[in-house]
Design a protein around this motif. Structure first.
Motif, mmCIF file in Angstrom:
data_model
loop_
_atom_site.group_PDB
_atom_site.id
_atom_site.type_symbol
_atom_site.label_atom_id
_atom_site.label_comp_id
_atom_site.label_asym_id
_atom_site.label_seq_id
_atom_site.Cartn_x
_atom_site.Cartn_y
_atom_site.Cartn_z
ATOM 1 N N ASP A 177 18.415 9.646 -0.823
ATOM 2 C CA ASP A 177 17.208 9.769 -1.911
ATOM 3 C C ASP A 177 17.745 10.053 -3.269
ATOM 4 O OD1 ASP A 177 18.192 12.201 -1.012
ATOM 5 O OD2 ASP A 177 16.443 13.107 -0.328
ATOM 6 N N THR A 178 18.868 10.361 -3.579
ATOM 7 C CA THR A 178 19.314 10.954 -4.709
ATOM 8 C C THR A 178 20.339 10.139 -5.453
ATOM 9 O OG1 THR A 178 20.826 12.665 -4.034
ATOM 10 C CG2 THR A 178 18.459 13.033 -4.387
ATOM 11 N N VAL A 179 21.064 9.101 -4.621
ATOM 12 C CA VAL A 179 22.048 8.441 -5.026
ATOM 13 C C VAL A 179 21.856 7.451 -6.147
ATOM 14 C CG1 VAL A 179 22.259 7.063 -3.355
ATOM 15 C CG2 VAL A 179 24.220 7.378 -4.458
ATOM 16 N N ILE A 180 20.753 6.707 -5.992
ATOM 17 C CA ILE A 180 20.647 5.600 -6.859
ATOM 18 C C ILE A 180 19.861 6.201 -8.261
ATOM 19 C CG2 ILE A 180 19.368 3.521 -7.063
ATOM 20 C CD1 ILE A 180 21.745 3.477 -4.896
ATOM 21 N N THR A 181 20.570 6.875 -9.077
ATOM 22 C CA THR A 181 20.142 7.026 -10.441
ATOM 23 C C THR A 181 19.929 6.001 -11.232
ATOM 24 O OG1 THR A 181 22.332 7.411 -11.186
ATOM 25 C CG2 THR A 181 21.404 9.352 -9.949
ATOM 26 N N PRO A 182 19.165 5.965 -12.421
ATOM 27 C CA PRO A 182 18.989 5.103 -13.456
ATOM 28 C C PRO A 182 20.227 4.507 -13.995
ATOM 29 C CG PRO A 182 17.192 6.730 -13.674
ATOM 30 C CD PRO A 182 18.097 6.985 -12.502
ATOM 31 N N LYS A 183 21.064 5.777 -14.267
ATOM 32 C CA LYS A 183 22.406 5.494 -14.943
ATOM 33 C C LYS A 183 23.543 4.757 -13.981
ATOM 34 C CE LYS A 183 26.124 8.005 -17.061
ATOM 35 N NZ LYS A 183 26.817 9.437 -17.517
ATOM 36 N N LEU A 184 23.292 5.066 -12.726
ATOM 37 C CA LEU A 184 24.188 4.284 -11.846
ATOM 38 C C LEU A 184 23.919 2.731 -11.738
ATOM 39 C CD1 LEU A 184 26.577 4.223 -9.757
ATOM 40 C CD2 LEU A 184 24.798 4.830 -8.006
ATOM 41 N N GLU A 185 22.586 2.569 -11.538
ATOM 42 C CA GLU A 185 22.025 1.311 -11.650
ATOM 43 C C GLU A 185 22.350 0.488 -12.802
ATOM 44 O OE1 GLU A 185 17.958 0.799 -9.386
ATOM 45 O OE2 GLU A 185 17.816 2.054 -10.851
ATOM 46 N N ARG A 186 22.545 1.100 -14.096
ATOM 47 C CA ARG A 186 22.726 0.487 -15.307
ATOM 48 C C ARG A 186 24.010 0.082 -15.249
ATOM 49 N NH1 ARG A 186 20.904 4.227 -18.234
ATOM 50 N NH2 ARG A 186 22.783 5.382 -18.892
ATOM 51 N N VAL A 187 24.980 1.089 -15.017
ATOM 52 C CA VAL A 187 26.359 0.769 -15.072
ATOM 53 C C VAL A 187 26.706 -0.183 -14.052
ATOM 54 C CG1 VAL A 187 28.695 1.985 -14.346
ATOM 55 C CG2 VAL A 187 27.070 3.342 -15.602
ATOM 56 N N ALA A 188 26.255 -0.255 -12.634
ATOM 57 C CA ALA A 188 26.284 -1.434 -11.859
ATOM 58 C C ALA A 188 26.100 -2.654 -12.517
ATOM 59 C CB ALA A 188 25.646 -0.966 -10.545
ATOM 60 N N ARG A 189 24.919 -2.715 -13.071
ATOM 61 C CA ARG A 189 24.426 -4.123 -13.751
ATOM 62 C C ARG A 189 25.302 -4.499 -14.770
ATOM 63 N NH1 ARG A 189 20.070 -2.392 -14.860
ATOM 64 N NH2 ARG A 189 19.983 -1.877 -17.207
ATOM 65 N N LEU A 190 25.745 -3.594 -15.493
ATOM 66 C CA LEU A 190 26.783 -3.924 -16.857
ATOM 67 C C LEU A 190 28.094 -4.517 -16.309
ATOM 68 C CD1 LEU A 190 25.899 -0.973 -19.544
ATOM 69 C CD2 LEU A 190 25.361 -3.367 -19.553
ATOM 70 N N VAL A 191 28.564 -3.761 -15.161
ATOM 71 C CA VAL A 191 29.928 -4.184 -14.702
ATOM 72 C C VAL A 191 29.614 -5.926 -14.170
ATOM 73 C CG1 VAL A 191 31.365 -3.923 -12.720
ATOM 74 C CG2 VAL A 191 30.575 -2.020 -14.277
ATOM 75 N N GLU A 192 28.582 -6.109 -13.570
ATOM 76 C CA GLU A 192 28.509 -7.342 -12.979
ATOM 77 C C GLU A 192 28.142 -8.556 -13.978
ATOM 78 O OE1 GLU A 192 26.516 -6.865 -8.684
ATOM 79 O OE2 GLU A 192 25.266 -6.472 -10.256
ATOM 80 N N GLU A 193 27.165 -7.860 -15.001
ATOM 81 C CA GLU A 193 26.922 -8.931 -16.107
ATOM 82 C C GLU A 193 28.011 -9.013 -17.263
ATOM 83 O OE1 GLU A 193 23.348 -7.491 -17.646
ATOM 84 O OE2 GLU A 193 22.152 -7.963 -15.570
ATOM 85 N N ARG A 194 28.501 -7.918 -17.732
ATOM 86 C CA ARG A 194 29.284 -8.207 -19.056
ATOM 87 C C ARG A 194 30.918 -8.382 -18.239
ATOM 88 N NH1 ARG A 194 27.781 -3.175 -22.946
ATOM 89 N NH2 ARG A 194 25.678 -3.835 -23.231
ATOM 90 N N SER A 195 31.429 -7.665 -17.356
ATOM 91 C CA SER A 195 32.765 -7.648 -16.917
ATOM 92 C C SER A 195 32.966 -8.843 -15.732
ATOM 93 C CB SER A 195 33.088 -6.536 -16.178
ATOM 94 O OG SER A 195 32.952 -5.354 -17.069
#
Length: 370
Positions: A177-195
Motif C-alpha cells: 500500500d506504500t511502495v508504488i510512489t509517484p517517484k517510483l512510477e516516474r523512474v520506471a516509465r523513464l527507464v522503459e521509454e528513454r533507455s
C-alpha cells in the motif's frame, strides 16, 4: 561435564540436524526447517559446494543432551577470490551459557587454524551464498524464506567470546500500500521509454538456457561485493533444482537492452508462512501444507536483484522493483522483504528507500583472528 563430539556418520548428522529444536522451545517465531532440506545441504558427497570446500560439524553434549552445536568450513573458492585465509563457522546453536559457546567456538577456531586459516568469520551456513548472518535486530517476526533466525542472546555469546562485527546485512520491508510512489512510477516509465529497457519473465520450459543467463549475470553483477564468491555452474543448478517447485515465473525477471540480458531478479513466495506450523520438520505433513498454503501466502522475498555494472546507473533496479511490486500485489501479496543488502551498498539501499521501504531487520557477520 560438557563433551564436544565430532559428527562422523549419518546417524550423528541427523542428531545434529534435529538438535536445532532444542533451542527454540516456546518461540512463536521459529520456523522448523525441513529435515530433508538440511540433509541435502550438509551432504558432502552430493552438494557441489563441497567440491571446493571442507566442513566439520560438532555437538556439545552434557548428560546425554545436546546443549550446543557448530560447524567449521574452509571454502577454497572464497580464499581464491579474495586472496585471503578466512575460515567460517556456521550452524551455531547454543544454550545461554558462555562456557558452552566458548568450547564450541574454540573447537571451530582450532580446526580452522590447523588448516592454515588466519581469520574466523560467521555465521555462514555453510557459505555466503546460503543462509548467513546472525540476527541482531528484528526479533518480533519469523524469518522469510532462506533467512536466518536465532535467540536474542546469541550476539552476547559471540561478542563476549571476542568476535567483532565485520559487516551488517540489512533486510528491508516493503508494503504494497506504500511502495508504488509517484517517484517510483516516474523512474520506471523513464527507464522503459528513454533507455529502452524491457523486462520478461523466466521461461521455465527453457530452464537450462535461462540458468546460463543467470550464472553470467550473478557472477558479474556481484563480483565487487564484500564477501562475494562466484557460484559454480553445478552449485547454481543444485539451488535451482531445489527452488523450482516453489518459483512463480511471474516474479522472476530478466532485464534486456538492445537484445542483451543486463539484469536479473528473483522473488520467492515466503513458504516459511506455511512451514511454521510443520512443527517437526518432516516432509510428508509439509506437502499438503505447501500445495494448498502457497495460495494464502501474503509475503514474498526479493532474493536476488542484480544489474551488470555498466548498466547500473539508468534505473533498471527500480524498474524491476516496480514490476515486482505490481505483480506480487496483483497475486495477493501484501508485503515483501528485500534481503539481504550490505549496509554500505549505497545504490541498493537508495532503491529500497525509493520504495518507502523500512529497514526492519539487521543480520551481522563477525570476525576474529585465529
Amino acid at each position: 561435564m560438557i563433551t564436544i563430539v565430532p559428527v562422523t556418520n549419518e546417524k550423528e548428522k541427523l542428531r545434529f540436524i534435529k538438535s536445532q529444536w532444542n533451542f527454540y522451545h516456546g518461540d512463536p517465531y521459529f520456523v522448523p526447517p525441513l529435515i530433508m532440506d538440511r540433509k541435502k545441504l550438509l551432504d558432502q558427497k552430493k552438494n557441489p559446494f563441497y567440491t571446493h570446500a571442507q566442513m566439520q560439524l560438532w555437538m556439545a553434549e552434557e548428560n546425554g543432551e545436546i546443549v550446543g552445536r557448530i560447524g567449521a568450513i574452509v571454502n577454497d573458492n572464497h580464499n581464491k577470490t579474495h586472496n585471503d585465509k578466512v575460515g567460517f563457522f556456521g550452524f551455531f546453536e547454543c544454550s545461554n551459557r558462555q562456557d558452552v559457546a566458548k568450547m564450541l567456538l574454540d573447537t571451530a577456531k582450532v580446526w580452522l587454524k590447523q588448516r592454515g586459516m588466519d581469520t574466523m568469520r560467521g555465521p555462514a551456513n555453510p557459505s555466503m551464498n546460503d543462509e548467513t548472518g546472525l540476527l541482531v535486530d528484528g526479533f518480533d517476526d519469523s524469518p522469510r524464506i532462506l533467512m536466518t533466525y536465532n535467540p536474542r542472546y546469541y550476539a552476547n555469546l559471540l561478542e563476549k567470546y571476542g568476535l567483532k562485527k565485520s559487516k551488517d546485512l540489512w533486510a528491508w520491508k516493503i508494503r504494497r500500500d506504500t511502495v508504488i510512489t509517484p517517484k517510483l512510477e516516474r523512474v520506471a516509465r523513464l527507464v522503459e521509454e528513454r533507455s529502452k529497457v524491457t523486462l520478461r519473465c523466466v521461461n521455465m520450459k527453457n530452464l537450462k538456457s535461462e540458468l546460463a543467463l543467470v550464472k553470467d549475470i550473478y557472477n558479474k553483477a556481484w563480483e565487487k561485493n564484500w564477501g562475494f564468491v562466484p557460484m559454480t555452474n553445478e552449485e547454481i543448478d543444485f539451488i535451482a533444482n531445489d527452488l523450482k517447485s516453489i518459483v512463480n515465473p511471474k516474479y522472476v525477471y530478466f532485464a534486456e537492452k538492445d537484445g542483451k540480458t543486463v539484469g536479473f531478479s528473483l522473488t520467492l513466495p515466503d513458504v516459511n508462512q506455511v512451514l511454521r506450523s510443520n512443527k517437526k520438520g518432516h516432509l510428508l505433513p509439509a506437502i499438503p501444507k505447501l500445495l494448498f498454503g502457497l495460495k494464502k501466502v501474503t509475503w514474498s522475498r526479493i532474493v536476488i536483484l542484480g544489474v551488470l555494472p555498466e548498466y547500473r546507473h539508468i534505473g533498471i533496479d527500480a524498474l524491476m522493483y516496480y514490476h515486482t511490486a505490481i505483480d506480487c500485489g496483483n497475486a495477493g501479496i501484501t508485503a515483501g522483504e528485500a534481503s539481504w543488502v550490505l549496509e554500505d551498498n549505497i545504490m541498493m539501499n537508495r532503491a529500497a528507500e525509493l520504495m518507502n521501504a523500512e529497514k526492519y531487520k539487521t543480520y551481522r557477520m563477525y570476525d576474529m583472528a585465529v
